[in-house]
Design an enzyme around this catalytic site. Structure first.
Site, short mmCIF file in Angstrom:
data_model
loop_
_atom_site.label_atom_id
_atom_site.label_comp_id
_atom_site.label_asym_id
_atom_site.label_seq_id
_atom_site.Cartn_x
_atom_site.Cartn_y
_atom_site.Cartn_z
N SER A 185 -17.85 108.51 78.78
CA SER A 185 -18.84 109.57 78.77
C SER A 185 -20.26 109.00 78.75
O SER A 185 -20.67 108.34 79.70
CB SER A 185 -18.58 110.50 77.58
OG SER A 185 -19.27 111.71 77.74
N ASP A 376 -11.68 116.52 84.66
CA ASP A 376 -12.92 116.61 83.89
C ASP A 376 -14.02 117.23 84.75
O ASP A 376 -14.15 116.89 85.92
CB ASP A 376 -13.35 115.21 83.44
CG ASP A 376 -14.65 115.19 82.67
OD1 ASP A 376 -14.91 116.14 81.91
OD2 ASP A 376 -15.42 114.23 82.84
N CYS A 379 -18.31 114.83 83.71
CA CYS A 379 -18.51 113.50 84.32
C CYS A 379 -17.38 113.30 85.33
O CYS A 379 -16.58 112.37 85.23
CB CYS A 379 -18.51 112.40 83.26
SG CYS A 379 -19.80 112.56 82.01
N HIS A 432 -11.32 114.62 80.40
CA HIS A 432 -12.40 113.70 80.06
C HIS A 432 -11.89 112.47 79.32
O HIS A 432 -12.33 111.35 79.58
CB HIS A 432 -13.42 114.45 79.22
CG HIS A 432 -14.72 113.75 79.00
ND1 HIS A 432 -15.63 113.53 80.02
CD2 HIS A 432 -15.29 113.24 77.89
CE1 HIS A 432 -16.69 112.92 79.54
NE2 HIS A 432 -16.52 112.72 78.25
N GLU A 433 -10.98 112.66 78.39
CA GLU A 433 -10.43 111.56 77.59
C GLU A 433 -9.12 111.09 78.22
O GLU A 433 -8.03 111.47 77.80
CB GLU A 433 -10.21 112.00 76.15
CG GLU A 433 -11.50 112.44 75.45
CD GLU A 433 -11.27 112.92 74.02
OE1 GLU A 433 -10.15 112.75 73.49
OE2 GLU A 433 -12.21 113.47 73.42
#
Length: 454
Positions: A185, A376, A379, A432-433
């Protein structure tokens, strides 16, 4: 919702590391190192046995003067800690704790369903192949506390270098290991800046100062914000025309596209003048008029498939008095700090590009892995692939090409493009993760990368 995201040289000569660091006992099993490298700096730590009792652990604080205390937690590798690399992990924000990575993603720790017990992350812990070091920066993030004197990524780079030097002073057995900087991130700002700072400090060393060299081999960034000028151009595509379909009504997609020319122009002005006023103006306009439209999707900024992102049930466990005592944490845990986030935004730091740092690293033989979960939004993989494809560096012609199937365990789990020291990985069905959603693929990717096989 989470937030989206002094040098060692003295008179031109680097202070040499003491041959052996003197550790003194403190209260409650605490050990303290008074740094010989920096005045008024110390490292205080415990040796917990949590999540992974099979390995050596250190957790505690880098203490700067009387009122800055930065928390860290180290886990040795399960494989061969004497020879395996050392990897630093940083989460983003700005202002978010690296305990997110440790407890939700690639670290050794997980909690059971009711958050009453720590368990080992058997599927995806990166300490299966690397020594892992997590640290919270700046002050007021995670378990860190004290005066926050950091307002930008570049200011933070100097601190991170000092932290690493003092860590190696306390634990010299890890200094000569291959060293990798990874993050996520806002780590797309942190990691290129911090690693490039290490590179420049290494270059400034005299041949006789080898003890202080950090053996930097590579960086890695997952779903990072690295080049906002390019990445902002792909927010509408991810929200309105991704492989998962549109999650926004047409009117908001149109609003994104209508605002893009002004966002681009303001960002270009920021890059040209590098003035705080211009960068804050660009940062705020783009966030409000492009990124901000996504709120009408009723989906997570971190996963276009769901209104929810990865759960944070670990917080309940690590915030107990018993856990904090065990790891030497002096204050309650703050997953993401609003004041730190605001401090960075006050300088326009969020809109700035760190792609030139990535190019500098590549041009100096430091390998780079950029990876992105393809669900995501904030980003997203389209924007990350775009800035990587546009990167101007010596090996760009070797990287040029197209994405090809990436397989793990005989199954296609994403796409890969690599060459010239740079690798880009799109990870299917991940938000995202990435390590939370795809732990097996994430570990395989990391293992191949540190072994220079990706």
């Amino acid at each position: 919702m989470r937030n989206i995201f002094g040098s060692l040289l003295v008179g031109g000569t680097l202070l040499m590391q003491a041959a052996s660091a003197a550790l003194t006992p403190g209260p409650g099993g605490l050990k303290v190192l008074q740094s010989s490298l920096y005045e008024n700096h110390s490292l205080s730590f415990k040796q917990p046995k949590l999540c992974d009792e099979t390995v050596t652990q250190y957790s505690g604080y880098l203490n700067v003067g009387t009122n800055e205390h930065y928390f860290f937690w180290f886990f040795e590798s399960r494989n061969n800690p004497a020879k395996d690399p050392l990897t630093v992990w940083l989460n983003g924000g700005p202002g978010c704790s690296s305990m997110i990575g440790l407890w939700e993603e690639l670290g050794p720790c997980r909690v059971n369903d009711d958050a009453t017990k720590a368990v080992y992350n058997e599927q995806g812990s990166w300490n299966k192949v690397s020594n892992m070091l997590f640290f919270d920066q700046p002050a007021q993030v995670g378990f860190s506390y004290g005066s926050n004197k950091v307002f930008s990524t570049d200011q933070a780079a100097n601190f991170s270098y000092k932290f690493l030097q003092i860590f190696f002073e306390a634990f010299p057995q890890y200094r000569q290991h291959d060293f990798h900087f990874f993050g996520e991130s806002y780590g797309g700002h942190y990691v290129p800046s911090f690693a490039d700072y290490v590179l420049k400090q290494n270059k400034a060393l005299k041949p006789t100062d080898k003890l202080n060299r950090i053996n930097l081999k590579s960086i890695g960034v997952g779903n990072g914000m690295t080049d906002p000028l390019i990445q902002n151009k792909y927010l509408e595509k991810m929200a309105c025309n991704s492989s998962y379909g549109s999650v926004l009504p047409e009117q908001y997609c149109k609003a994104m596209n209508d605002a893009l020319p002004r966002c681009t122009k303001l960002t270009e002005t920021c890059y040209k003048t590098n003035s705080k006023r211009d960068c804050v103006k660009a940062q705020n306009f783009c966030a409000d008029n492009i990124e901000g439209q996504y709120q009408f999707s009723n989906k997570s900024y971190y996963d276009v498939r769901s209104p929810d992102s990865a759960p944070s049930n670990y917080i309940q466990f690590i915030n107990t008095t018993a856990t904090r005592d065990l790891i030497g944490a002096k204050v309650p845990y703050t997953e993401c700090s609003g004041p730190v986030f605001d401090n960075f935004l006050s300088t326009g730091d969020r809109i700035k590009s760190f792609s030139s740092n990535v190019a500098d690293l590549l041009n100096n033989g430091v390998r780079v892995l950029i990876y992105a979960g393809d669900a995501d939004f904030i980003c997203n993989w389209y924007g990350n692939y775009a800035w990587v494809s546009a990167l101007n560096f010596k090996g760009a012609k070797k990287f040029a090409g197209s994405l090809a199937a990436w397989n793990v365990g005989g199954k296609e789990v994403g796409q890969l493009q690599s060459g010239g020291g740079l690798a880009f990985v799109r990870v299917y069905e991940a938000g995202h993760e990435v390590p939370w959603y795809q732990p097996v693929a994430s570990l395989a990717m990391f293992t191949d990368h540190v072994n220079n096989k990706l």
